[in-house]
Design an enzyme around this catalytic site. Sequence first.
Site, PDB file in Angstrom:
ATOM      1  N   PRO A  92       0.796  -1.231   0.000  1.00 58.91           N
ATOM      2  CA  PRO A  92       0.000   0.000   0.000  1.00 58.91           C
ATOM      3  C   PRO A  92       0.830   1.283   0.000  1.00 58.91           C
ATOM      4  O   PRO A  92       1.843   1.388   0.686  1.00 58.91           O
ATOM      5  CB  PRO A  92      -0.829  -0.115   1.288  1.00 58.91           C
ATOM      6  CG  PRO A  92      -0.138  -1.136   2.115  1.00 58.91           C
ATOM      7  CD  PRO A  92       0.512  -2.079   1.162  1.00 58.91           C
ATOM      8  N   ARG A 105       5.516  11.983  -3.118  1.00 62.34           N
ATOM      9  CA  ARG A 105       5.417  12.515  -1.761  1.00 62.34           C
ATOM     10  C   ARG A 105       6.631  12.031  -0.974  1.00 62.34           C
ATOM     11  O   ARG A 105       7.246  11.041  -1.315  1.00 62.34           O
ATOM     12  CB  ARG A 105       4.126  12.008  -1.070  1.00 62.34           C
ATOM     13  CG  ARG A 105       2.821  12.437  -1.735  1.00 62.34           C
ATOM     14  CD  ARG A 105       2.455  13.876  -1.424  1.00 62.34           C
ATOM     15  NE  ARG A 105       2.408  14.130   0.009  1.00 62.34           N
ATOM     16  CZ  ARG A 105       1.341  13.903   0.782  1.00 62.34           C
ATOM     17  NH1 ARG A 105       0.234  13.438   0.257  1.00 62.34           N
ATOM     18  NH2 ARG A 105       1.378  14.164   2.083  1.00 62.34           N
ATOM     19  N   ASN A 132       7.962  -5.812  -1.371  1.00 63.92           N
ATOM     20  CA  ASN A 132       7.977  -4.701  -0.432  1.00 63.92           C
ATOM     21  C   ASN A 132       6.556  -4.622   0.129  1.00 63.92           C
ATOM     22  O   ASN A 132       5.668  -4.043  -0.504  1.00 63.92           O
ATOM     23  CB  ASN A 132       8.361  -3.391  -1.112  1.00 63.92           C
ATOM     24  CG  ASN A 132       8.458  -2.247  -0.108  1.00 63.92           C
ATOM     25  OD1 ASN A 132       7.953  -2.360   1.015  1.00 63.92           O
ATOM     26  ND2 ASN A 132       9.093  -1.153  -0.493  1.00 63.92           N
ATOM     27  N   ALA A 175       3.379  -1.014   4.635  1.00 61.93           N
ATOM     28  CA  ALA A 175       2.903  -1.023   6.026  1.00 61.93           C
ATOM     29  C   ALA A 175       2.387  -2.389   6.465  1.00 61.93           C
ATOM     30  O   ALA A 175       2.367  -2.685   7.676  1.00 61.93           O
ATOM     31  CB  ALA A 175       1.819   0.032   6.203  1.00 61.93           C
ATOM     32  N   HIS A 211      12.814  -3.155   1.739  1.00 63.59           N
ATOM     33  CA  HIS A 211      12.304  -1.842   2.144  1.00 63.59           C
ATOM     34  C   HIS A 211      13.265  -0.780   1.617  1.00 63.59           C
ATOM     35  O   HIS A 211      14.484  -0.928   1.753  1.00 63.59           O
ATOM     36  CB  HIS A 211      12.192  -1.738   3.663  1.00 63.59           C
ATOM     37  CG  HIS A 211      11.272  -2.765   4.218  1.00 63.59           C
ATOM     38  ND1 HIS A 211       9.907  -2.656   4.118  1.00 63.59           N
ATOM     39  CD2 HIS A 211      11.517  -3.952   4.817  1.00 63.59           C
ATOM     40  CE1 HIS A 211       9.350  -3.724   4.646  1.00 63.59           C
ATOM     41  NE2 HIS A 211      10.302  -4.531   5.074  1.00 63.59           N
ATOM     42  N   ARG A 234      13.781   4.249  11.992  1.00 66.80           N
ATOM     43  CA  ARG A 234      12.545   5.041  11.979  1.00 66.80           C
ATOM     44  C   ARG A 234      11.711   4.733  13.235  1.00 66.80           C
ATOM     45  O   ARG A 234      12.250   4.296  14.240  1.00 66.80           O
ATOM     46  CB  ARG A 234      11.789   4.771  10.668  1.00 66.80           C
ATOM     47  CG  ARG A 234      12.630   5.149   9.429  1.00 66.80           C
ATOM     48  CD  ARG A 234      11.871   4.924   8.145  1.00 66.80           C
ATOM     49  NE  ARG A 234      10.682   5.777   8.081  1.00 66.80           N
ATOM     50  CZ  ARG A 234       9.723   5.625   7.178  1.00 66.80           C
ATOM     51  NH1 ARG A 234       9.820   4.679   6.256  1.00 66.80           N
ATOM     52  NH2 ARG A 234       8.681   6.428   7.186  1.00 66.80           N
TER      53      ARG A 234
HETATM   54  O1  CA2 Z   1      10.822   1.664   3.322  1.00 66.42           O
HETATM   55  C1  CA2 Z   1       9.948   1.015   2.754  1.00 66.42           C
HETATM   56  O2  CA2 Z   1      10.060   0.578   1.628  1.00 66.42           O
HETATM   57  C2  CA2 Z   1       8.609   0.775   3.480  1.00 66.42           C
HETATM   58  O3  CA2 Z   1       8.188  -0.551   3.168  1.00 66.42           O
HETATM   59  C3  CA2 Z   1       7.650   1.790   2.908  1.00 66.42           C
HETATM   60  C4  CA2 Z   1       6.295   1.766   3.587  1.00 66.42           C
HETATM   61  C5  CA2 Z   1       6.434   1.836   5.112  1.00 66.42           C
HETATM   62  O4  CA2 Z   1       5.154   1.678   5.718  1.00 66.42           O
HETATM   63  C6  CA2 Z   1       7.377   0.769   5.633  1.00 66.42           C
HETATM   64  O5  CA2 Z   1       7.496   0.932   7.032  1.00 66.42           O
HETATM   65  C7  CA2 Z   1       8.730   0.911   4.990  1.00 66.42           C
HETATM   66  C8  CA2 Z   1       5.451   2.962   3.125  1.00 66.42           C
HETATM   67  C9  CA2 Z   1       5.180   2.948   1.654  1.00 66.42           C
HETATM   68  C10 CA2 Z   1       4.490   4.204   1.293  1.00 66.42           C
HETATM   69  O6  CA2 Z   1       5.321   4.906   0.390  1.00 66.42           O
HETATM   70  C11 CA2 Z   1       5.107   6.218   0.211  1.00 66.42           C
HETATM   71  C12 CA2 Z   1       5.854   6.817  -0.770  1.00 66.42           C
HETATM   72  C13 CA2 Z   1       5.704   8.158  -1.010  1.00 66.42           C
HETATM   73  C14 CA2 Z   1       4.802   8.890  -0.270  1.00 66.42           C
HETATM   74  C15 CA2 Z   1       4.044   8.303   0.714  1.00 66.42           C
HETATM   75  C16 CA2 Z   1       4.195   6.948   0.942  1.00 66.42           C
END
Ligand code: CA2
Length: 143
Positions: free
Chosen positions: A10, A18, A74, A77, A100, A107
Amino acid sequence: MALITILNGPNLNLLGKREPHIYGHDTLEHVEALCTSRAEALGHEIRFLQSNAEHQLIDWIHEARDNSAAIVINPAAYTHTSIALRDALSAFDGPVAEIHISNVHAREEFRHHSYISAIADTVICGAGIAGYGFAIEAVSAKI
Ligand code: CA2
């Protein structure tokens, strides 16, 4: 030649649009191009997918049981919440790499635990989108 399923969870459709300070400026289309190039260099094909829905990711993992030699995922969340994704990946016989983009351990505390890592063959984090290429190399070596 083997097929490698590459799954993205997701919000990864927002990559590059973003939060560039965390995830960089490259989009998911850039990630797909990187994966295609790395897989082709190793003699493989990819099926590159993204969904915001847990059930869709699970269905694609089930499909991979019949059509893929390896999975790179990947889980975004869902990494930190989904026993269902873990169970689906456990039922896949080939190598699984969890990737990831960010270093989840640097984090928030809630990102430090992964339901996936214990059943993955390879875990990569903090290498940016280059981590997808490393993950493909890792599963390729195990196919
Ligand atoms: O670091 C990663 O690849 C994560 O899997 C990314 C997830 C996060 O929940 C994991 O803890 C780490 C979030 C993906 C959402 O990606 C976005 C990208 C741009 C703007 C907002 C969200």
